[in-house]
Write a protein that holds these residues in place. Structure first.
Motif, PDB file in Angstrom:
ATOM      1  N   LEU A  80     -32.900  36.873  52.908  1.00  0.00           N
ATOM      2  CA  LEU A  80     -33.207  36.335  51.787  1.00  0.00           C
ATOM      3  C   LEU A  80     -31.932  36.234  50.672  1.00  0.00           C
ATOM      4  O   LEU A  80     -31.731  35.619  49.789  1.00  0.00           O
ATOM      5  N   ILE A  81     -31.079  36.978  51.186  1.00  0.00           N
ATOM      6  CA  ILE A  81     -29.666  37.424  50.156  1.00  0.00           C
ATOM      7  C   ILE A  81     -28.925  35.861  49.980  1.00  0.00           C
ATOM      8  O   ILE A  81     -28.289  35.895  49.020  1.00  0.00           O
ATOM      9  N   VAL A  82     -29.281  35.064  51.142  1.00  0.00           N
ATOM     10  CA  VAL A  82     -28.472  33.998  51.083  1.00  0.00           C
ATOM     11  C   VAL A  82     -28.818  32.979  49.789  1.00  0.00           C
ATOM     12  O   VAL A  82     -28.064  32.355  49.068  1.00  0.00           O
ATOM     13  N   GLU A  83     -30.151  33.019  50.067  1.00  0.00           N
ATOM     14  CA  GLU A  83     -30.825  32.132  48.742  1.00  0.00           C
ATOM     15  C   GLU A  83     -30.547  32.849  47.463  1.00  0.00           C
ATOM     16  O   GLU A  83     -30.194  32.073  46.525  1.00  0.00           O
ATOM     17  N   ILE A  84     -30.794  34.120  47.428  1.00  0.00           N
ATOM     18  CA  ILE A  84     -30.363  34.724  46.262  1.00  0.00           C
ATOM     19  C   ILE A  84     -29.070  34.566  45.674  1.00  0.00           C
ATOM     20  O   ILE A  84     -28.709  34.316  44.483  1.00  0.00           O
ATOM     21  N   GLY A  85     -28.235  34.652  46.671  1.00  0.00           N
ATOM     22  CA  GLY A  85     -26.672  34.389  46.419  1.00  0.00           C
ATOM     23  C   GLY A  85     -26.536  33.060  45.793  1.00  0.00           C
ATOM     24  O   GLY A  85     -25.578  32.875  44.869  1.00  0.00           O
ATOM     25  N   ARG A  86     -27.021  32.063  46.590  1.00  0.00           N
ATOM     26  CA  ARG A  86     -26.919  30.756  45.925  1.00  0.00           C
ATOM     27  C   ARG A  86     -27.248  30.622  44.347  1.00  0.00           C
ATOM     28  O   ARG A  86     -26.530  30.057  43.600  1.00  0.00           O
ATOM     29  N   PHE A  87     -28.538  31.381  44.130  1.00  0.00           N
ATOM     30  CA  PHE A  87     -29.183  31.096  42.782  1.00  0.00           C
ATOM     31  C   PHE A  87     -28.185  31.840  41.756  1.00  0.00           C
ATOM     32  O   PHE A  87     -27.736  31.329  40.807  1.00  0.00           O
ATOM     33  N   VAL A  88     -27.566  33.005  42.163  1.00  0.00           N
ATOM     34  CA  VAL A  88     -26.738  33.786  41.504  1.00  0.00           C
ATOM     35  C   VAL A  88     -25.184  33.049  41.052  1.00  0.00           C
ATOM     36  O   VAL A  88     -24.938  32.791  40.142  1.00  0.00           O
ATOM     37  N   GLN A  89     -24.918  32.485  42.058  1.00  0.00           N
ATOM     38  CA  GLN A  89     -23.631  31.669  42.003  1.00  0.00           C
ATOM     39  C   GLN A  89     -23.618  30.575  40.928  1.00  0.00           C
ATOM     40  O   GLN A  89     -22.910  30.214  40.226  1.00  0.00           O
ATOM     41  N   LYS A  90     -24.843  29.778  41.504  1.00  0.00           N
ATOM     42  CA  LYS A  90     -25.287  28.617  40.559  1.00  0.00           C
ATOM     43  C   LYS A  90     -25.391  28.792  39.102  1.00  0.00           C
ATOM     44  O   LYS A  90     -24.728  28.216  38.034  1.00  0.00           O
ATOM     45  N   THR A  91     -26.237  29.917  38.556  1.00  0.00           N
ATOM     46  CA  THR A  91     -26.803  30.370  37.504  1.00  0.00           C
ATOM     47  C   THR A  91     -25.395  30.929  36.807  1.00  0.00           C
ATOM     48  O   THR A  91     -25.177  30.564  35.558  1.00  0.00           O
ATOM     49  N   ALA A  92     -24.583  31.846  37.284  1.00  0.00           N
ATOM     50  CA  ALA A  92     -23.345  32.243  36.710  1.00  0.00           C
ATOM     51  C   ALA A  92     -22.456  31.106  36.273  1.00  0.00           C
ATOM     52  O   ALA A  92     -21.793  31.266  35.327  1.00  0.00           O
ATOM     53  N   CYS A  93     -22.169  30.326  37.312  1.00  0.00           N
ATOM     54  CA  CYS A  93     -21.082  29.054  36.873  1.00  0.00           C
ATOM     55  C   CYS A  93     -21.723  28.288  35.924  1.00  0.00           C
ATOM     56  O   CYS A  93     -20.927  27.855  35.073  1.00  0.00           O
ATOM     57  N   LYS A  94     -22.801  27.794  35.999  1.00  0.00           N
ATOM     58  CA  LYS A  94     -23.503  26.960  34.720  1.00  0.00           C
ATOM     59  C   LYS A  94     -23.410  27.764  33.301  1.00  0.00           C
ATOM     60  O   LYS A  94     -23.131  26.950  32.424  1.00  0.00           O
ATOM     61  N   GLN A  95     -23.816  29.061  33.400  1.00  0.00           N
ATOM     62  CA  GLN A  95     -23.676  29.904  31.995  1.00  0.00           C
ATOM     63  C   GLN A  95     -22.239  30.010  31.696  1.00  0.00           C
ATOM     64  O   GLN A  95     -21.804  29.617  30.596  1.00  0.00           O
ATOM     65  N   LEU A  96     -21.126  30.093  32.683  1.00  0.00           N
ATOM     66  CA  LEU A  96     -19.716  29.989  32.233  1.00  0.00           C
ATOM     67  C   LEU A  96     -19.414  28.611  31.683  1.00  0.00           C
ATOM     68  O   LEU A  96     -18.457  28.699  30.785  1.00  0.00           O
ATOM     69  N   SER A  97     -19.771  27.784  32.308  1.00  0.00           N
ATOM     70  CA  SER A  97     -19.511  26.465  31.656  1.00  0.00           C
ATOM     71  C   SER A  97     -20.156  26.148  30.089  1.00  0.00           C
ATOM     72  O   SER A  97     -19.414  25.595  29.194  1.00  0.00           O
ATOM     73  N   LEU A  98     -21.218  26.632  29.924  1.00  0.00           N
ATOM     74  CA  LEU A  98     -21.635  26.889  28.486  1.00  0.00           C
ATOM     75  C   LEU A  98     -20.832  27.904  27.631  1.00  0.00           C
ATOM     76  O   LEU A  98     -20.738  27.016  26.467  1.00  0.00           O
ATOM     77  N   TRP A  99     -20.329  28.739  27.989  1.00  0.00           N
ATOM     78  CA  TRP A  99     -19.538  29.629  27.241  1.00  0.00           C
ATOM     79  C   TRP A  99     -18.145  28.956  27.089  1.00  0.00           C
ATOM     80  O   TRP A  99     -17.477  29.282  26.058  1.00  0.00           O
ATOM     81  N   ASN A 100     -17.683  28.141  28.064  1.00  0.00           N
ATOM     82  CA  ASN A 100     -16.602  27.595  28.026  1.00  0.00           C
ATOM     83  C   ASN A 100     -16.500  26.592  26.797  1.00  0.00           C
ATOM     84  O   ASN A 100     -15.604  26.499  25.894  1.00  0.00           O
ATOM     85  N   ARG A 101     -17.638  26.022  26.575  1.00  0.00           N
ATOM     86  CA  ARG A 101     -17.909  25.171  25.347  1.00  0.00           C
ATOM     87  C   ARG A 101     -17.909  25.922  24.035  1.00  0.00           C
ATOM     88  O   ARG A 101     -17.395  25.269  22.951  1.00  0.00           O
TER      89      ARG A 101
END
Ligand code: C2E
Ligand code: MG
Ligand code: MG
Ligand code: MG
Length: 292
Positions: A86-107
């Motif tokens: 299940l770590i593969v799916e969890i990892g995908r979620f983590v990477q996606k969420t983290a990078c999306k959040q970072l793009s908001l902080w960039n703004r």
């Protein structure tokens, strides 16, 4: 009799083991649904520069909001996720969420200077789709690849150094950074560091702890010198007192994380920090960002 007591002892031991297995199986089934039902979320711990105590980036740490048990620590469910795949799916979620959040902080900041660290377990690292997945996540979010650091623990790297090394090279070709997590605990040869594409070392909390008790341990001094020699970014983990931050800074360690500066926080709390972090990186005011 002694024999009966023995029997009794083993019986309870068996019971405890069965309990443990049952508990793991239950958690595993629940974890599958947790991913589907959005019970996972990320908190973010600031990485600060030790000189000014100012936030330079964050590390994303996953939490499971379990409907009955409350918030569960990754130390409880990541091993189960690794065993079950299940770590593969969890990892995908983590990477996606983290990078999306970072793009908001960039703004919010109006620049792309902030960094995001994401933990990777060895199972994810060996997944053939990982590199394409990370590339996709970076493209979708619009962050600069150099803002993202993937953290891999030292023991994991050493376990399968050839395969891991190839994968790390492919990841680094995306323009991202790589860090060795929990560094110094692996009892491994230090010579591998020269041959792996590594950008940063995260010094394990056990070394930071030592600073409270003794004179600076030789091992910590050696690790810091090694990191400096190899031009690596060095981040000390688990700083709980200002005295530790001062000692580390005096030894040439530039970055740190720990409860002394901030615990892992919800994204909104980081928003607030960034909006008030004016010095060095002038952030746009709350008013302005609200309307962009
Ligand atoms: P880590 O990557 O070494 O993260 C550091 C851990 O130390 C975090 O625990 C953090 O909350 C905690 N910590 C930070 N500062 C202090 C301090 O001053 N004192 C103390 N006592 N603790 C401090 P957490 O969040 O429970 O995470 C535990 C481990 O779970 C992480 O260790 C990492 O190996 C793993 N993990 C967390 N999130 C993920 C994830 O998204 N994916 C994967 N594969 N592993 C993850
Ligand atoms: Mg980490
Ligand atoms: Mg660590
Ligand atoms: Mg760890």
């Amino acid at each position: 009799s002694a024999k009966r007591q023995d029997h009794y002892h083993f019986a309870t031991y068996d019971d405890a083991m069965q309990q443990d297995i049952l508990e793991k199986l239950t958690l595993r089934a629940e974890l599958q649904r947790a991913v589907e039902n959005g019970q996972l979320h990320l908190v973010y711990q600031p990485v600060v520069d030790l000189e000014e105590g100012r936030i330079r980036g964050v590390e994303a740490l996953v939490r499971w909001n379990h409907p009955q048990r409350g918030v569960l620590s990754p130390t409880v469910f990541i091993p189960i996720a690794e065993d079950s795949g299940l770590i593969v799916e969890i990892g995908r979620f983590v990477q996606k969420t983290a990078c999306k959040q970072l793009s908001l902080w960039n703004r919010i900041r109006g620049d792309k200077a902030m960094t995001m660290n994401v933990n990777l377990s060895v199972r994810e690292l060996l997944e053939p789709s990982l590199v394409a997945q990370v590339r996709g996540v970076i493209e979708d979010s619009g962050i600069d690849p150099s803002q993202l650091t993937l953290e891999v623990t030292e023991t994991h790297v050493m376990a399968q150094v050839d395969l891991v090394s190839e994968r790390l090279h492919q990841l680094r070709d995306l323009g991202i950074k790589l860090a060795i997590d929990d560094f110094g605990t692996g009892y491994s040869s230090l010579s591998y560091l020269e041959h792996l594409p590594v950008d940063a070392l995260k010094i394990d909390k056990s070394f930071t702890d030592h600073l409270l008790k003794e004179e600076t341990p030789v091992t910590l001094k050696t690790i810091l010198r090694l990191g400096q020699e190899l031009n690596l970014k060095i981040v000390a983990e688990g700083i709980e007192r200002s005295s530790q931050a001062e000692s580390l800074l005096a030894l040439g360690c530039v970055y740190g994380q720990g409860y002394h500066f901030a615990r892992p926080l919800e994204a909104e709390a980081i928003d607030e920090m960034l909006r008030h972090d004016e010095n060095g990186h002038p952030t746009r005011s709350m008013q302005e960002t609200r309307f962009t």
